[in-house]
Design an enzyme around this catalytic site. Structure first.
Site, PDB file in Angstrom:
ATOM      1  N   GLU A 153       9.497  15.077  16.645  1.00 30.10           N
ATOM      2  CA  GLU A 153      10.010  14.949  15.283  1.00 30.10           C
ATOM      3  C   GLU A 153       9.426  16.092  14.443  1.00 30.10           C
ATOM      4  O   GLU A 153       8.212  16.217  14.333  1.00 30.10           O
ATOM      5  CB  GLU A 153       9.574  13.593  14.715  1.00 30.10           C
ATOM      6  CG  GLU A 153      10.182  13.303  13.366  1.00 30.10           C
ATOM      7  CD  GLU A 153       9.922  11.870  12.897  1.00 30.10           C
ATOM      8  OE1 GLU A 153       8.768  11.409  12.999  1.00 30.10           O
ATOM      9  OE2 GLU A 153      10.867  11.219  12.410  1.00 30.10           O
ATOM     10  N   CYS A 180      13.421  10.006   8.472  1.00 24.06           N
ATOM     11  CA  CYS A 180      13.339   9.466   9.837  1.00 24.06           C
ATOM     12  C   CYS A 180      14.698   9.513  10.520  1.00 24.06           C
ATOM     13  O   CYS A 180      14.791   9.683  11.728  1.00 24.06           O
ATOM     14  CB  CYS A 180      12.781   8.055   9.817  1.00 24.06           C
ATOM     15  SG  CYS A 180      13.653   6.935   8.722  1.00 24.06           S
ATOM     16  N   GLU A 188       9.292   0.583  11.190  1.00 28.40           N
ATOM     17  CA  GLU A 188      10.370   1.550  10.965  1.00 28.40           C
ATOM     18  C   GLU A 188       9.757   2.906  11.215  1.00 28.40           C
ATOM     19  O   GLU A 188       9.011   3.394  10.374  1.00 28.40           O
ATOM     20  CB  GLU A 188      10.753   1.406   9.479  1.00 28.40           C
ATOM     21  CG  GLU A 188      12.123   1.786   9.163  1.00 28.40           C
ATOM     22  CD  GLU A 188      13.057   0.998   9.997  1.00 28.40           C
ATOM     23  OE1 GLU A 188      13.641   1.642  10.876  1.00 28.40           O
ATOM     24  OE2 GLU A 188      13.184  -0.219   9.798  1.00 28.40           O
ATOM     25  N   LYS A 225       0.853  -1.190   0.000  1.00 25.04           N
ATOM     26  CA  LYS A 225       0.000   0.000   0.000  1.00 25.04           C
ATOM     27  C   LYS A 225       0.888   1.238   0.000  1.00 25.04           C
ATOM     28  O   LYS A 225       1.456   1.627   1.007  1.00 25.04           O
ATOM     29  CB  LYS A 225      -0.934   0.054   1.207  1.00 25.04           C
ATOM     30  CG  LYS A 225      -2.016   1.108   0.969  1.00 25.04           C
ATOM     31  CD  LYS A 225      -2.594   1.739   2.202  1.00 25.04           C
ATOM     32  CE  LYS A 225      -1.768   2.775   2.867  1.00 25.04           C
ATOM     33  NZ  LYS A 225      -1.504   4.007   2.065  1.00 25.04           N
TER      34      LYS A 225
HETATM   35  P1  NAI Z   1       1.613   8.109   8.562  1.00 26.60           P
HETATM   36  O1  NAI Z   1       2.281   7.230   9.542  1.00 26.60           O
HETATM   37  O2  NAI Z   1       0.163   8.431   8.752  1.00 26.60           O
HETATM   38  O3  NAI Z   1       1.743   7.463   7.080  1.00 26.60           O
HETATM   39  C1  NAI Z   1       2.590   6.411   6.731  1.00 26.60           C
HETATM   40  C2  NAI Z   1       1.799   5.303   6.039  1.00 26.60           C
HETATM   41  O4  NAI Z   1       0.900   4.722   6.980  1.00 26.60           O
HETATM   42  C3  NAI Z   1       0.941   5.761   4.868  1.00 26.60           C
HETATM   43  O5  NAI Z   1       0.971   4.794   3.835  1.00 26.60           O
HETATM   44  C4  NAI Z   1      -0.454   5.803   5.483  1.00 26.60           C
HETATM   45  O6  NAI Z   1      -1.483   5.617   4.536  1.00 26.60           O
HETATM   46  C5  NAI Z   1      -0.393   4.633   6.443  1.00 26.60           C
HETATM   47  N1  NAI Z   1      -1.390   4.676   7.527  1.00 26.60           N
HETATM   48  C6  NAI Z   1      -1.902   5.776   8.149  1.00 26.60           C
HETATM   49  N2  NAI Z   1      -2.800   5.409   9.078  1.00 26.60           N
HETATM   50  C7  NAI Z   1      -2.885   4.062   9.046  1.00 26.60           C
HETATM   51  C8  NAI Z   1      -3.651   3.101   9.756  1.00 26.60           C
HETATM   52  N3  NAI Z   1      -4.523   3.453  10.685  1.00 26.60           N
HETATM   53  N4  NAI Z   1      -3.462   1.791   9.462  1.00 26.60           N
HETATM   54  C9  NAI Z   1      -2.589   1.402   8.524  1.00 26.60           C
HETATM   55  N5  NAI Z   1      -1.845   2.271   7.808  1.00 26.60           N
HETATM   56  C10 NAI Z   1      -1.981   3.580   8.066  1.00 26.60           C
HETATM   57  O7  NAI Z   1       2.467   9.433   8.470  1.00 26.60           O
HETATM   58  P2  NAI Z   1       1.970  10.903   8.033  1.00 26.60           P
HETATM   59  O8  NAI Z   1       0.667  11.256   8.676  1.00 26.60           O
HETATM   60  O9  NAI Z   1       2.008  10.943   6.572  1.00 26.60           O
HETATM   61  O10 NAI Z   1       3.127  11.820   8.661  1.00 26.60           O
HETATM   62  C11 NAI Z   1       3.024  12.245  10.015  1.00 26.60           C
HETATM   63  C12 NAI Z   1       4.383  12.264  10.678  1.00 26.60           C
HETATM   64  O11 NAI Z   1       4.910  10.960  10.719  1.00 26.60           O
HETATM   65  C13 NAI Z   1       5.452  13.090   9.981  1.00 26.60           C
HETATM   66  O12 NAI Z   1       5.370  14.429  10.304  1.00 26.60           O
HETATM   67  C14 NAI Z   1       6.705  12.444  10.485  1.00 26.60           C
HETATM   68  O13 NAI Z   1       7.004  12.976  11.751  1.00 26.60           O
HETATM   69  C15 NAI Z   1       6.315  10.981  10.626  1.00 26.60           C
HETATM   70  N6  NAI Z   1       6.737  10.167   9.474  1.00 26.60           N
HETATM   71  C16 NAI Z   1       7.811   9.349   9.606  1.00 26.60           C
HETATM   72  C17 NAI Z   1       8.259   8.633   8.515  1.00 26.60           C
HETATM   73  C18 NAI Z   1       9.460   7.751   8.604  1.00 26.60           C
HETATM   74  O14 NAI Z   1      10.185   7.634   7.638  1.00 26.60           O
HETATM   75  N7  NAI Z   1       9.682   7.070   9.700  1.00 26.60           N
HETATM   76  C19 NAI Z   1       7.630   8.736   7.205  1.00 26.60           C
HETATM   77  C20 NAI Z   1       6.456   9.553   7.184  1.00 26.60           C
HETATM   78  C21 NAI Z   1       6.062  10.248   8.284  1.00 26.60           C
END
Ligand code: NAI
Ligand code: MG
Length: 495
Positions: free
Chosen positions: A399, A299, A265, A189
Site C-alpha cells: 500500500e 484505503c 477497516e 481516540k
Molecule cells: P496507524 O494504523 O498507526 O494509525 C491508525 C490509528 O491507530 C491511529 O489513531 C493510531 O494512533 C492508532 N494506533 C497506532 N498504533 C496503535 C496500537 N498499538 N494500539 C492501538 N491503536 C494504535 O497508521 P499510520 O502509522 O498512521 O499509517 C501507516 C500506514 O497505514 C499508511 O501508510 C497506510 O498504508 C495505512 N493506513 C491505512 C488507513 C486506512 O484508511 N485503512 C488509514 C491510515 C493509514
C-alpha cells in the site's frame, strides 16, 4: 456542489478545543503532557493538544459505563428520541461546516471543498442512522407448541473507536453515528496527526443533547492511549480503522484481554480492470481519480490498474497526459480550484518516495511525476504514473498511500482476475467494460468487499463498507455495519 462552492473558509480560526472530552466536559489529561498538531501544507505547528493515556482512558470508560447502566437516561430513552438527537447532530455539523471544514484543512491538508464534502456526506450518515433507531427489530422464532421465542437487539455496550488521519472527521462520524444509533456509549481516540475536528464533537454532542458519558474523546498516541483502549477489560467492542499492521495488534489485544468484539477497516491494494471494450477516456480519468483522490491517502484507492493489451499503449499515453495536467490541481488547500493537498507528514512522504525509488529500481517505467512538487512548502508529491509494472514489484504489492498509479498489462480476463485476486488484501475493485457478461463474471470472481462497474468509489450511508482477507474484519455502514454495534438476544418463553 454549487452550494458547497459558495461556502467560504474562516480566516484565522481560533482553535478552541485541545483538551480531552469526558462526561460532557472538556478536561486536561492526568499526566499534564501535550503533543503538537502540525499543518502538513505549511509544516507549521498549529497548537498543542492534551495527550491522553491509560489513566484518562480509564476515566472515560468509567463515564461511559455509568452512562450505560440499567435505567440510566440513555438506556431508558425512547428510540425515536435517540433518533432526534442524532438528527440534531447532523444539523449542527451542517450549520458549522465552515468552521469544521477550516479546522480539517489546517490539521489534515485536504482541500476545503473536499473537507466540506466529507462533512455533508457525514450529515447524511447521521440522518440515515437517526431514522434507523426505531427500526432495529428482531424476529419471532419458529418454536414447538407451548413455547414462544423471539430475538431482540441490545447495544453492545461501551465501544472504543480508533480512527486514522486520512479522513479524520468522517471516520469519527461513521463510528459515532452507528454507536449512537445502537444505543452504545463510546470512547473515541482520534489520530495523533489530526485530532482537532474530532475534538469539536464534544460541543456538538452537548448541544445535540447526548447525556453525559455517552460520548468521550481521548486524543493521544496509538501505543499508549490506543493500546489502553484495545486492552481495556471494560470495553465491549473496538471499531478500528487504520493500517493492517495495527489491525493485527488490536485483534491480539482483544484475545489477551476480554475477547471484546473487533471490527477492522484496514489497508488495501485494490485493482481496477480495464477491459478492451471499455470507454477509454472515461476509464482513463476515473481509474486515475481512484488513485489520486485525497492525494492517494485512501484505503479504497484503486492503485493496480490492469489494462487489456489491445488498449494498453493508448491508455498509458492518455494517463500520463492527464496526470501531467493534474499537477496544477495540487497545491494550497485553501485556494479555490485546488483538488489535492499534501501528504500528511514527513514519515508518509518518505515512505512514498522510498516506494517510488523501489519501482524505478525494480524496472517499472516512470512515465511522469515521482518527485517532490517543486516550489511548494509542505509534504507535496507530484502525481505519479508507472507503466510496465510487474506483480512481484513492491509498488504492485504494498500500500503506497500516495498519488501513485501502477499500470499493468494483461491479455485475458481470466488472467486479470487471477492477478487481481493475488493479494493479501481484498478491499475494493472495479471493472470498466461495455460487455455486460464480462462485468458480471468479473464482479462475481473478484475477492473484494466492493466491486464497482464503470464507476469508482461510490459509497452511501447504506452501502456496507469493508474488506475480504487482510483488508479487515466486519463491515461499517448500512444494516450490516449497525449489526456489529449490537448483540443479539434470544428470548424463549414456556407458555
Ligand atoms: P496507524 O494504523 O498507526 O494509525 C491508525 C490509528 O491507530 C491511529 O489513531 C493510531 O494512533 C492508532 N494506533 C497506532 N498504533 C496503535 C496500537 N498499538 N494500539 C492501538 N491503536 C494504535 O497508521 P499510520 O502509522 O498512521 O499509517 C501507516 C500506514 O497505514 C499508511 O501508510 C497506510 O498504508 C495505512 N493506513 C491505512 C488507513 C486506512 O484508511 N485503512 C488509514 C491510515 C493509514
Ligand atoms: Mg495535523
Amino acid at each position: 456542489m454549487e452550494a458547497l462552492l459558495a461556502i467560504k473558509p474562516i480566516r484565522n480560526p481560533e482553535i478552541k478545543r485541545t483538551q480531552l472530552f469526558i462526561n460532557n466536559e472538556y478536561v486536561d489529561c492526568v499526566s499534564g503532557k501535550t503533543f503538537e498538531s502540525v499543518n502538513p501544507a505549511t509544516e507549521e505547528t498549529i497548537c498543542m493538544v492534551q495527550e491522553g493515556d491509560k489513566a484518562d482512558v480509564d476515566k472515560a470508560v468509567a463515564a461511559a459505563r455509568a452512562a450505560m447502566k440499567r435505567n440510566s437516561p440513555w438506556r431508558k430513552m425512547n428510540p425515536a428520541d435517540r433518533g432526534k438527537i442524532i438528527g440534531k447532530f447532523a444539523d449542527i455539523m451542517e450549520r458549522d461546516c465552515a468552521m469544521i471544514g477550516t479546522v480539517e484543512v489546517i490539521d489534515n491538508g485536504k482541500p476545503f471543498l473536499m473537507a466540506l464534502l466529507d462533512i455533508f456526506n457525514c450529515a447524511n450518515i447521521f440522518r440515515y442512522y437517526a431514522g434507523y433507531c426505531d427500526k432495529i427489530e428482531g424476529r419471532t422464532l419458529a418454536m414447538e407448541d407451548g413455547k414462544m421465542g423471539f430475538t431482540k437487539y441490545d447495544p453492545v455496550g461501551v465501544v472504543g473507536a480508533i480512527t486514522p488521519w486520512n479522513y479524520p472527521f468522517a471516520m469519527s462520524c461513521v463510528k459515532l453515528a452507528q454507536c449512537m444509533c445502537a444505543g452504545n456509549a463510546v470512547v473515541m481516540k482520534p489520530p495523533e496527526l489530526t485530532p482537532l475536528t474530532t475534538l469539536l464533537m464534544g460541543d456538538m454532542a452537548i448541544e445535540a443533547g447526548f447525556p453525559p458519558g455517552v460520548v468521550n474523546i481521548i486524543p493521544g498516541y496509538g501505543p499508549t492511549a490506543g493500546a489502553a483502549i484495545s486492552e481495556h477489560p471494560d470495553i465491549n467492542k473496538i471499531a478500528f480503522t487504520g493500517s493492517t499492521e495495527v489491525g493485527h495488534i488490536i485483534q491480539s489485544a482483544s484475545g489477551t484481554s476480554n475477547l471484546k468484539r473487533v471490527t477492522l477497516e484496514l489497508g488495501g491494494k485494490s485493482a481496477v480492470i480495464i477491459g478492451k471494450t471499455a470507454d477509454l477516456d472515461k476509464a482513463v480519468s476515473m481509474a486515475q481519480d481512484a488513485c489520486f483522490v485525497n492525494s492517494g491517502q485512501l484505503c479504497l484507492a484503486l492503485t493496480r490498474t490492469f489494462v487489456h493489451e489491445d488498449i494498453y499503449d493508448e491508455f498509458v499515453r492518455k494517463s500520463t497526459e492527464l496526470a501531467t495536467k493534474t499537477r496544477e490541481k495540487f497545491g494550497d488547500p485553501f485556494t479555490p480550484g485546488i483538488l489535492y493537498g499534501p501528504q500528511i507528514d514527513r514519515v508518509q512522504f518518505d515512505k512514498i518516495m522510498d516506494l517510488i525509488e523501489s519501482g524505478k529500481k525494480e524496472g517499472a517505467k516512470l512515465e511522469c511525476g515521482g518527485k517532490r512538487l517543486n516550489g511548494k512548502k509542505g509534504f507535496f508529491i507530484e502525481p505519479t504514473v508507472f507503466s510496465n509494472v510487474q506483480d512481484h514489484m513492491r509498488i504492485a504489492k504494498e500500500e503506497i498511500f500516495g498519488p501513485v498509479q501502477q499500470i499493468i498489462k494483461f491479455s485475458s480476463i481470466e488472467e486479470a482476475i487471477d492477478r487481481a485476486n493475488n493479494s493479501t488484501y481484498g478491499l475494493a475493485a472495479a471493472i470498466f467494460t461495455n460487455d455486460l457478461s464480462e462485468a458480471l463474471y468479473v464482479a462475481n470472481a473478484l475477492e473484494s468487499g466492493h466491486v464497482w462497474v464503470n464507476d469508482i468509489l461510490a459509497l452511501t450511508p447504506n452501502t456496507p463498507f469493508g474488506g475480504y482477507k487482510q483488508s479487515g474484519i466486519g463491515r461499517e455502514l448500512g444494516w450490516e455495519g449497525l449489526l456489529s454495534y449490537l448483540e443479539v438476544k434470544t428470548v424463549i418463553i414456556k407458555i
